[in-house]
Design a protein around this motif. Sequence first.
Motif, PDB file in Angstrom:
ATOM      1  N   GLY A 144       0.621  -1.635   0.119  1.00 57.16           N
ATOM      2  CA  GLY A 144      -0.009  -0.215  -0.041  1.00 57.16           C
ATOM      3  C   GLY A 144       0.636   1.161   0.149  1.00 57.16           C
ATOM      4  N   ILE A 145       1.833   1.552   1.178  1.00 57.99           N
ATOM      5  CA  ILE A 145       3.113   2.371   0.586  1.00 57.99           C
ATOM      6  C   ILE A 145       3.380   2.739  -0.537  1.00 57.99           C
ATOM      7  N   LEU A 146       4.055   1.329  -1.136  1.00 59.52           N
ATOM      8  CA  LEU A 146       4.264   1.219  -2.367  1.00 59.52           C
ATOM      9  C   LEU A 146       4.121   2.834  -3.484  1.00 59.52           C
ATOM     10  N   ALA A 147       2.432   2.858  -3.397  1.00 60.88           N
ATOM     11  CA  ALA A 147       1.352   3.386  -3.993  1.00 60.88           C
ATOM     12  C   ALA A 147       1.736   5.007  -4.384  1.00 60.88           C
ATOM     13  N   PHE A 148       2.769   5.465  -2.811  1.00 59.04           N
ATOM     14  CA  PHE A 148       2.822   6.644  -3.457  1.00 59.04           C
ATOM     15  C   PHE A 148       4.151   6.979  -3.730  1.00 59.04           C
ATOM     16  N   ASP A 149       3.813   7.943  -4.579  1.00 59.84           N
ATOM     17  CA  ASP A 149       5.239   8.333  -5.166  1.00 59.84           C
ATOM     18  C   ASP A 149       6.355   9.164  -4.582  1.00 59.84           C
ATOM     19  N   GLU A 150       7.020   8.675  -4.330  1.00 54.55           N
ATOM     20  CA  GLU A 150       7.863   9.169  -3.063  1.00 54.55           C
ATOM     21  C   GLU A 150       8.982   8.247  -2.719  1.00 54.55           C
ATOM     22  N   MET A 151      10.190   8.979  -2.783  1.00 55.12           N
ATOM     23  CA  MET A 151      11.477   7.728  -2.065  1.00 55.12           C
ATOM     24  C   MET A 151      11.390   7.028  -0.858  1.00 55.12           C
ATOM     25  N   TRP A 152      10.538   8.473   0.032  1.00 51.14           N
ATOM     26  CA  TRP A 152      10.431   7.237   1.612  1.00 51.14           C
ATOM     27  C   TRP A 152       9.525   6.302   1.220  1.00 51.14           C
ATOM     28  N   ALA A 153       9.009   6.594   0.587  1.00 50.55           N
ATOM     29  CA  ALA A 153       7.677   5.244   0.816  1.00 50.55           C
ATOM     30  C   ALA A 153       8.653   4.564  -0.269  1.00 50.55           C
ATOM     31  N   PHE A 154       8.643   4.521  -0.986  1.00 51.40           N
ATOM     32  CA  PHE A 154       9.585   3.202  -2.168  1.00 51.40           C
ATOM     33  C   PHE A 154      10.498   2.221  -1.293  1.00 51.40           C
ATOM     34  N   TYR A 155      11.676   3.080  -0.282  1.00 52.35           N
ATOM     35  CA  TYR A 155      12.159   2.195   0.688  1.00 52.35           C
ATOM     36  C   TYR A 155      11.568   1.679   1.887  1.00 52.35           C
ATOM     37  N   THR A 156      10.595   2.406   2.029  1.00 55.20           N
ATOM     38  CA  THR A 156       9.903   1.735   2.914  1.00 55.20           C
ATOM     39  C   THR A 156       8.787   0.855   2.794  1.00 55.20           C
ATOM     40  N   GLY A 157       8.364   0.853   1.697  1.00 51.36           N
ATOM     41  CA  GLY A 157       7.622  -0.475   0.904  1.00 51.36           C
ATOM     42  C   GLY A 157       8.221  -1.427   1.027  1.00 51.36           C
ATOM     43  N   LEU A 158       9.455  -1.393   0.591  1.00 50.56           N
ATOM     44  CA  LEU A 158      11.314  -2.235   0.043  1.00 50.56           C
ATOM     45  C   LEU A 158      10.996  -2.947   1.002  1.00 50.56           C
ATOM     46  N   ILE A 159      11.181  -2.410   2.839  1.00 54.61           N
ATOM     47  CA  ILE A 159      11.475  -2.981   3.531  1.00 54.61           C
ATOM     48  C   ILE A 159      10.320  -3.606   4.882  1.00 54.61           C
ATOM     49  N   LEU A 160       9.112  -3.198   4.316  1.00 57.13           N
ATOM     50  CA  LEU A 160       7.759  -3.704   4.613  1.00 57.13           C
ATOM     51  C   LEU A 160       7.951  -4.816   4.171  1.00 57.13           C
ATOM     52  N   ILE A 161       7.299  -5.003   3.093  1.00 58.82           N
ATOM     53  CA  ILE A 161       6.923  -5.866   1.634  1.00 58.82           C
ATOM     54  C   ILE A 161       8.532  -7.802   2.646  1.00 58.82           C
TER      55      ILE A 161
END
Length: 519
Positions: A107-124
Amino acid sequence: MSDTTLKPHQKELWGHPVGLYILFFTEMWERFSYYGMRALLTLYLVQKTTDKNPGLGWLDQESIMLYGWYTMLVYVMSIPGGMIADKILGQKKAVLYGALTLVAGHGILAFDEMWAFYTGLILIILGVGLLKPNISTMVGGLYKQGDIRRDKGFSIFYIGINLGSFLATFIVGYVGEKIGWHYGFGLAGIAMLLGLAVYLYGQKYLINVGNKPTLEDKKNDVSIGKLLTDLLKSPVHLGIVGLIVIYAFYAGFTYSGVDNWGYTALYIFIGLVAGIMMMIYKNLDTQVMKDRYMVLLLSFIIVIVFWGAFEQAGGLMSIYTKNNTDRMLFGWEIPATWFQSLNAGFIILLATSVAGYWAKRKLKGKEGSSLFKMAIGVIIMGLGFVFMIFAASEFNSKGSSGMQWLVLAYLFHTVGELCASPVALSFITKLAPVKYASLMMGVYFAATGLGNKVAGVLGEKASEFGEYTIFAGITIFTVIFGLLVIALLKPLKRLTHGAEDNERIMHDDEAEGFELADN
């Protein structure tokens, strides 16, 4: 006893426990989310920032490097995931919490921000680490010891994995490439919600597997903390781990890459895992268990080699497909992500046939041991890269290569995977000491992760040596390695002490169900 008088967890469908199909669909949607995101990752990273559907504009080498670390960590986290299940939660709750974490990550990866990109990867990474090893352990727990249906059950489960992958690379791949990368990432999160819903609905069919460890289980178990304490008391084993750690820091100071300290952490982690593995061996009660354990560790090496070659699909082969392959068909350009669906599509078509072939072969008394299947799988998969050699040669001479080489490569890779991967999962449940079952499944996935990292390293080298050289080197090494395992098959089988010799159909009605599933 009629089916109506059976409790939900005792019921069967098409010759297998109903719980298998609950886990099948849970894993299908989890893999939909994971492989959908995986299909987009490297292409999103290399897509130029000035394009209509902008990406991050990274270099190929940088993208493959991140892909290697990410896919490695996804599987390496299976070790703590298995430990948490063994010691605290049980497999059932670990899968639940893993699924919730994955929903948040996608869900977080859906946001177009670099913080969201890396946070999403960590949670996955954290979510897969909890879910992946434990759902596989639960599949093994559905079958009694010696039940020949176990391999077939894992193959059916494997179809679920690849049905999710097949749908994801088409649907998520198209949405991400053609509409927007983050729409694709968000769609993957919705799929994970469906998987969570299926899992919650099917709890009544899973009552007898994956439960929270009892006080008796904990009393009889050996904690990782104790294993590490034992390691500190063993000068020889501690010395081996110490050498690995020293080399890790040496690599960190001398390696010139941007991820030098990542390798340092990796080597330290490998050293600690090696120490834990040595202590487990030392603590096993009988020589039979120790011999089987050594064969199990060898199977992990086979897993690393297999996935180190196979996982070029999501990295080097993905970028090669986008940049070097003529993808025009009747005036329309096929999305590059769709080619990754070939593997999953071939698995859906061929999985039961390949599993049925091996089962019938073994029932006829012919060689059908897990180690033999895995070695054959490595060889067949390696031969698939012959077609990538042809593709690279054609590109070097003409400036592009035909799609047929990718189709043939994925076909061989798939047959090799069907011979090796579901069999390896089942093999672990046969040889692993019972009290370390989830931990060993975690180590298996960690070995898969290390294979993914090897794949990333090889993919990075393509910018230096060229695709032709990389594909040729993979072919030669995998074939020689597979032949070496076959040459050592007899002594290795002796060390298993007949772990697979007593497999049989448990009851006549189960035999009927097995034949139905085989057809």
